[in-house]
Design a protein around this motif. Structure first.
Motif, PDB file in Angstrom:
ATOM      1  N   ASN A   1       3.017   4.014  -5.114  1.00 41.16           N
ATOM      2  CA  ASN A   1       1.631   3.696  -4.778  1.00 41.16           C
ATOM      3  C   ASN A   1       0.716   4.858  -5.136  1.00 41.16           C
ATOM      4  OD1 ASN A   1       3.478   2.268  -2.595  1.00 41.16           O
ATOM      5  ND2 ASN A   1       1.660   0.996  -2.903  1.00 41.16           N
TER       6      ASN A   1
ATOM      7  N   ALA B   1      -4.171   7.206   2.866  1.00 39.26           N
ATOM      8  CA  ALA B   1      -4.286   5.820   3.307  1.00 39.26           C
ATOM      9  C   ALA B   1      -5.107   5.690   4.600  1.00 39.26           C
ATOM     10  CB  ALA B   1      -2.895   5.197   3.457  1.00 39.26           C
TER      11      ALA B   1
ATOM     12  N   TYR C   1       0.397  10.546   1.539  1.00 41.92           N
ATOM     13  CA  TYR C   1       0.064   9.159   1.856  1.00 41.92           C
ATOM     14  C   TYR C   1      -0.566   9.046   3.232  1.00 41.92           C
ATOM     15  CZ  TYR C   1       0.741   4.236   3.000  1.00 41.92           C
ATOM     16  OH  TYR C   1       0.540   2.943   3.381  1.00 41.92           O
ATOM     17  N   TYR C   2      -0.011   9.760   4.209  1.00 38.81           N
ATOM     18  CA  TYR C   2      -0.539   9.637   5.567  1.00 38.81           C
ATOM     19  C   TYR C   2      -1.822  10.434   5.785  1.00 38.81           C
ATOM     20  CZ  TYR C   2       2.680   6.227   7.103  1.00 38.81           C
ATOM     21  OH  TYR C   2       3.320   5.026   7.233  1.00 38.81           O
TER      22      TYR C   2
ATOM     23  N   LEU D   1      -4.706   2.404  -3.218  1.00 40.29           N
ATOM     24  CA  LEU D   1      -3.251   2.223  -3.205  1.00 40.29           C
ATOM     25  C   LEU D   1      -2.838   0.754  -3.155  1.00 40.29           C
ATOM     26  CD1 LEU D   1      -2.638   4.923  -0.432  1.00 40.29           C
ATOM     27  CD2 LEU D   1      -2.192   5.237  -2.869  1.00 40.29           C
TER      28      LEU D   1
ATOM     29  N   ILE E   1       6.502   4.980  -1.172  1.00 46.07           N
ATOM     30  CA  ILE E   1       5.157   5.558  -1.273  1.00 46.07           C
ATOM     31  C   ILE E   1       4.830   6.187  -2.635  1.00 46.07           C
ATOM     32  CG2 ILE E   1       3.905   7.622  -0.473  1.00 46.07           C
ATOM     33  CD1 ILE E   1       4.580   6.697   2.395  1.00 46.07           C
TER      34      ILE E   1
ATOM     35  N   THR F   1       0.830  -1.198   0.000  1.00 42.55           N
ATOM     36  CA  THR F   1       0.000   0.000   0.000  1.00 42.55           C
ATOM     37  C   THR F   1       0.867   1.252   0.000  1.00 42.55           C
ATOM     38  OG1 THR F   1      -1.639  -1.259   1.248  1.00 42.55           O
ATOM     39  CG2 THR F   1      -1.926   1.136   1.210  1.00 42.55           C
ATOM     40  N   GLY F   2       2.040   1.129   0.681  1.00 39.08           N
ATOM     41  CA  GLY F   2       2.981   2.246   0.699  1.00 39.08           C
ATOM     42  C   GLY F   2       4.418   1.739   0.705  1.00 39.08           C
TER      43      GLY F   2
ATOM     44  N   ARG G   1      -1.253  14.067  -5.143  1.00 39.35           N
ATOM     45  CA  ARG G   1      -1.171  12.837  -5.915  1.00 39.35           C
ATOM     46  C   ARG G   1      -1.090  13.148  -7.408  1.00 39.35           C
ATOM     47  NH1 ARG G   1      -5.091   7.656  -4.618  1.00 39.35           N
ATOM     48  NH2 ARG G   1      -3.814   6.240  -5.845  1.00 39.35           N
TER      49      ARG G   1
ATOM     50  N   TYR H   1       7.016   5.706  10.118  1.00 39.99           N
ATOM     51  CA  TYR H   1       6.436   6.073   8.815  1.00 39.99           C
ATOM     52  C   TYR H   1       7.519   6.474   7.812  1.00 39.99           C
ATOM     53  CZ  TYR H   1       1.956   6.402  11.411  1.00 39.99           C
ATOM     54  OH  TYR H   1       0.855   6.148  12.173  1.00 39.99           O
TER      55      TYR H   1
ATOM     56  N   ASP I   1       8.966   4.518   4.746  1.00 38.98           N
ATOM     57  CA  ASP I   1       8.279   4.312   3.469  1.00 38.98           C
ATOM     58  C   ASP I   1       8.490   5.448   2.486  1.00 38.98           C
ATOM     59  OD1 ASP I   1       7.246   1.979   4.565  1.00 38.98           O
ATOM     60  OD2 ASP I   1       5.510   3.022   5.406  1.00 38.98           O
TER      61      ASP I   1
END
Lengths: 480, 486, 132
Positions: A429, A311, A307-308, A207, A426, A172-173, A379, A419, A422
């Motif tokens: 994804n 997700a 991402y954070y 993702l 990331i 996912t990441g 994104r 975190y 990643d």
């Protein structure tokens, strides 16, 4: 380089070895080492035994046993397996037995694979160390005091420890690539939509992708070819036939254009030995005839933040269903809301709660635009920047993880530090692009280091082509 | 109770109608979309929201949603499904997949029989929830000791049709729902069964002093499962709000529950926190973007809708489109018979009256009737030509509806034939001659006596006289022979 | 071994040309810092998510979430209003299924997974609020 998947499938298909013998050998290794590693939530010897016998019967009767005949495969414990418990390493799903198989599980079974077990993971795939499992951590086979990475740590460790010739994880990441790097194996995240997500318990739907772990690039491509392809049960599954991931193997890299992502090599917290290995990898490709240059993909620096938001937001919604009504855990409550709250508070671990709250917050009234909405625009920026880069380069190169495997407990107290593991994985994804981690030498601590090859959407053939060249050029002892 | 609301106040109503679509399968999975099956038999991983399951949109559900949209003159647009997040046990995923800021159908209207156009703000697609049964406490939610959930209905396709606050009063709200129901049934999108929950109506009600334009604070009323309860609930709620306002208090915006038994609306108790649905795009589905070709094909295949049918009947019969007779024949699907009479050159107005009265009555008694258009037109012609008196025509029509056959044969069998005008004249002469004193009074201006003479004519002819013609003859005779009444 | 081409990197400008830039530093941004989330807000989202937190947990989660949100301040501060949001990596449209029934699950198998069953239905504690 011939990997075990290729070797086993060929030998079994040609009747040189029986699938039950291959299985026995792997179960033997599991019996000896699994208590130390804890790669599995469940070892499914019975299921595997039946599958292996069926493969042997097919061979004996002259039927085609499939391209993965007799290959022992481990499945991350968030892939639904009919009649076999699927826990996502969460108390909330303890005892749940899915009434259906994930599409990838069906495809592997039809290809003759033998399922040795369901692998441990960070709960609901949320984590980078497999320490956030309700059933205890998995340990890195290279050094039992270290984490295997995560969230698919069990699947990575199972391949590294020789419990299975290949395994499936979900990414996912970075949840395939980062543990692959830390365990010294190959791990690939395919293009979003290439592999059906039907039967993959969702973490962040836009993702998530399922992908293979294997000891060699060719093995990983071979497994990917079996599990990929359109599935009418997944609306986001890409239509039409895609070229085989193995289609460009063995061609070398002469004339290919490779960009090394400056922002990631220079990311905060990047260990010097990791950065150095990436530079060596770049030099090796250059020596093999590729044109290698640094490239800037500016917006990847915002990937982690975006991402954070995205997700956890999707996860907060995907995980709402674990409410004690239809399956899994229920804790008593005087009314429905009390029951929900008691069940979810007892059923979820701290990391899941943290992300569910973060995601709930990011989506809640008044914050949507500032967080979730903004993250979706980021994104777009990342996709645009990658598009720009791929106008000039066939593939991109970066580290997979900022460090080698860290000690158990080193990062559990500080979520943000965890975190940051990643940061390099990331962006793929967010863009929906494929990326693969290939073992490339070891760090100063003697632990494996992975180099990441990134490719544009549906660029798996060229991605594996370059990965194979890196594999061939890897410093001795680079792969486990 | 008044249909337009309390004296001096205007009742403003907007309706939200949930319409279950008549598909074979559910919105996002292949489970049967059937009412009344054994609990939890029409379920699969998708509609049970099992971990790992994914939705795939049903093409036919989209087709029906487009039909609704075009029948309601909506703009059809690209739409993204969203998740509406809240915890509730009838929702297997604890979110509902629905359309949010951009519904597939927007900005249309529905024309009522009265000719009024009611705005349709949106008609969007979403999935239905499961069904919860409350056990203990007389089945009421708050007093129940526990509840039971059946997910057969979970995932059944719905279109939610949201009207503008254009309706005024209970009668108009009812008229709207009836008309909408007719449109939904005509398009094939719905079976229209309110009693099975195929159509469910929620209602936003507010009141304001007559002559003002600002909208008052509204309440949403739920749990009305018939047109009758809709009317009652609106009337009750409007009166309640007027009472609140005239007492100097303020109406609180809230959701209220209609209680059929006590005839009141009650504020629904909910947990202290406000709902925060945290809508976001459903990542497991892709954009729905109906092509122009698809929309055109849907439009071309639409049946003639009630408003247009009323217009046609009105034009053919000379009645007003908003008249009771016109809307009755359209509502009962009898308008083809009016049009058949019209195109055969028969008296469409007469056909309309016979259908709206006698045939509608027979339909109400029998539930359903079959009526051969050619035979019906023939009968209209016989009455129109004076071959049958109106009373005779009604008898024949009754027989035609009950057993069928050819009108002329039926009339012959029953011995029904209107007297010729010569015969009728001589009967009238005879009756006048036989009752000289009454004639004198009638001729002297006592018009009430016309009934007396008509009765005598009726008795003398055994009912085979055209009584209207007889009345005309009597009046004509008086104006020739008697002194003026003025 | 250090490879010269890695330092300094080139940034590709939108026009396609390259220019030398400072190396990006992911995860740090000097712009506006997000207002740290309060304990009340964390308690509110916990309620929305049907999670119960002890006071100690509330304090700990509040500081951890604040840390993540502070990190996310870099995107919060970005001026990218003209950029469209991406919800799906690839813009697929109209993925539709024919209206053909498929087999359902066996009810016994479904109900066997449920924590509490009564009269072939899922049994749950009483519900205090109506569905919205």
């Amino acid at each position: 380089m011939t990997g075990p998947v290729e070797a086993i499938a060929r030998a079994v298909r040609q009747g040189e070895v029986r699938a039950v013998e291959v299985l026995a050998e792997h179960l033997g290794r599991i019996a000896r080492t699994e208590p130390d590693v804890h790669a599995f939530n469940l070892v499914t010897s019975d299921v595997a035994g039946r599958q292996a016998e069926e493969v042997d019967r097919a061979v004996a009767e002259g039927r085609d046993p499939g391209p993965l005949a007799g290959v022992p495969v481990a499945l991350k414990d968030l892939l639904c397996t009919r009649g076999v418990p699927t826990t996502c390493s969460s108390r909330v799903l303890e005892g749940w037995v899915p009434p259906y198989d994930a599409t990838v599980v069906t495809r592997l079974a039809e290809a003759g694979a033998v399922f040795v077990g369901k692998t441990n993971m960070d709960e609901f795939a949320m984590g980078s160390s497999t320490e956030h499992s309700a059933f205890g951590p998995t340990r890195n086979p290279h050094d039992l005091s270290r984490v295997p990475g995560g969230s698919s740590g069990g699947s990575a460790a199972a391949v590294a420890a020789g419990f299975a010739a290949a395994s499936l994880g979900s990414d996912t990441g970075g949840s395939i690539r980062q543990p692959a790097a830390l365990c010294g194996v190959v791990g690939a995240k395919p293009t979003y939509g290439l592999v059906s997500r039907y039967g993959l318990v969702a973490f962040a739907s836009s993702l998530d992708q399922i992908g293979p772990f294997a000891l060699t690039v060719a093995d990983a491509a071979m497994v990917l070819d079996v599990i990929s392809g359109h599935d009418e049960r997944d609306s986001t599954s890409l239509p039409g036939a895609q070229p085989s991931a193995s289609s460009r193997l063995g061609r070398g890299v002469a004339g290919l254009r490779v960009g090394v992502i400056a922002e990631l090599v220079g990311a905060d917290g990047m260990a010097p030995d990791v950065a150095a290995r990436v530079e060596e990898a770049a030099a090796a490709l250059s020596a093999a005839g590729a044109r290698v240059e640094p490239v800037s993909v500016p917006s990847v620096r915002y990937g982690l933040s975006a991402y954070y938001m995205i997700a956890p937001a999707e996860a907060s919604s995907n995980l709402a269903r674990y409410d004690g009504v239809r399956y899994g855990l229920r804790k008593p409550g005087a009314d429905i809301t009390e029951m929900y709250t008691a069940t979810r508070s007892a059923g979820f671990g701290a990391e899941v709660k943290r992300r569910v709250m973060l995601g709930t917050y990011a989506l809640s009234a008044g914050y949507y635009d500032a967080y979730y909405g903004k993250a979706q625009r980021v994104r777009t920026l990342i996709i645009r920047d990658f598009e720009d880069a791929y106008r000039s380069y066939d593939v991109l190169l970066s580290p997979t993880a900022p460090t080698t495997a860290f000690e158990l407990g080193a990062k559990t107290a500080d979520p943000l530090t965890m975190y940051l593991n990643d940061v390099c994985t990331i962006p793929s994804n967010l863009a929906g692009h494929p990326a693969v981690s290939v073992p490339f030498g070891r760090g100063t601590d003697g632990l494996p280091i992975g180099v990441q090859v990134l490719a544009p959407a549906l660029g798996e053939p060229v991605m594996f082509q370059v990965a194979e060249a890196l594999e061939a050029a890897a410093p001795t002892g680079g792969a486990a | 109770m008044s249909g337009t609301g309390p004296e001096g106040w205007e009742v403003v109503i907007g309706l939200e109608v949930h319409c279950e679509l008549r598909t074979r399968t559910k919105l996002f999975c292949g489970c049967p979309n059937v009412f009344g099956d054994e609990p939890n038999t029409n379920v699969c991983p998708v509609c049970l929201g099992l971990p790992g399951s994914l939705p795939v949109l049903n093409r036919e559900a989209v087709e029906l949603a487009l039909r609704i949209g075009r029948a309601l003159h909506c703009r059809v647009q690209s739409s993204v499904f969203h998740r509406k997040n809240y915890f509730y046990p009838d929702m297997p995923k604890d979110f509902q997949i629905s359309q949010y800021d951009v519904p597939v159908n927007a900005d249309g209207w529905l024309e009522l029989p009265s000719g009024k156009r009611v705005g349709i703000e949106r008609a969007h697609m979403e999935e239905d929830t499961g069904k919860t049964t409350h056990v203990g406490g007389g089945g009421r939610i708050h007093e129940a000791t526990f509840s039971l959930v059946d997910y057969n209905r979970a995932g059944v396709p719905l279109v939610e049709i949201v009207s503008a606050p254009d309706l005024r009063g209970a009668d108009e709200a009812r008229e709207y729902v009836e008309e909408l129901r007719a449109v939904l049934v005509a398009t094939g999108a719905s079976d229209g069964k309110m009693e099975e929950g195929s159509l469910r109506v929620d209602c936003n009600v507010s009141v304001r002093p007559e002559g003002t334009t600002e909208l008052g604070t509204r309440c949403e009323i739920k749990n009305m499962n018939s047109l009758r309860s809709l009317s009652r609930a609106v009337a009750y709620e409007a009166a309640r709000q007027v009472e609140v306002l005239t007492s100097g208090a303020r109406v609180v915006q809230e959701t209220r529950h209609w209680d059929e038994a006590d005839g009141r609306t009650h504020a629904m108790r909910s947990k202290e926190e406000a709902f925060d649905y945290r809508y976001f795009p459903e990542p497991d589905l892709v954009t729905l973007s109906p092509s122009d070709e698809w929309i055109s094909a849907v439009e071309a295949a639409l049946p003639v809708l009630p408003a247009e049918r009323r217009r046609r009947v009105a034009e053919a019969s000379g009645e007003a489109p908003g008249s009771e007779a016109v809307s009755t024949v359209v509502r009962l699907d009898l308008d083809d018979l009016v049009m058949a009479a019209s195109s055969a050159g028969a008296d469409a107005g007469l056909a309309l009256r016979r259908l709206a009265n006698e045939v509608a009555g027979a339909l109400a008694d029998a539930g359903r009737v079959s009526l051969d258009p050619a035979a019906f037109v023939e009968l209209v012609r016989m009455e129109q030509d004076g071959e049958l008196t109106p009373a005779q025509a009604r008898r024949v029509l009754k027989e035609l509806v009950a057993v069928g056959g050819a009108p002329r044969d039926i009339a012959g069998r029953l011995g029904l034939r209107s007297l010729g005008s010569d015969q009728l004249s001589s009967v009238v002469e005879q009756v006048v001659t036989d009752n000289p004193r009454e004639w004198e009074r009638f001729a002297g201006g006592d018009d009430k006596l016309v009934g007396f003479f008509v009765g005598k004519v009726k008795a003398a002819t055994g009912g085979n006289a055209d009584l209207r013609a007889a009345t005309e003859l009597l009046r004509g005779r008086r104006s020739q022979s008697g002194p003026s009444t003025t | 071994m250090r490879v010269a081409y890695l330092d300094p990197p080139l940034e590709r400008s939108p026009g396609g040309g390259c220019r030398r830039v400072d190396r990006g530093r992911p995860g740090r941004y000097d712009g506006r810092v997000a207002q740290p989330i309060s304990e009340d807000e964390v308690a509110h989202v916990a309620r929305l998510a049907r999670l119960e937190l002890s006071q100690a947990e509330l304090e700990q989660y509040t500081s951890q979430l604040a840390q993540v949100l502070e990190h996310a301040a870099d995107i919060e501060a970005l001026e990218i209003e003209g950029v469209p949001p991406t919800a799906h990596p690839f813009p697929l449209v109209n993925v539709l299924r024919e209206d053909v029934p498929r087999p359902c699950l066996d009810r016994d198998e479904v109900l066997a997974q449920a924590p509490d069953v009564d009269q072939d239905r899922f049994r749950i504690p009483r519900i205090l609020g109506e569905a919205p």
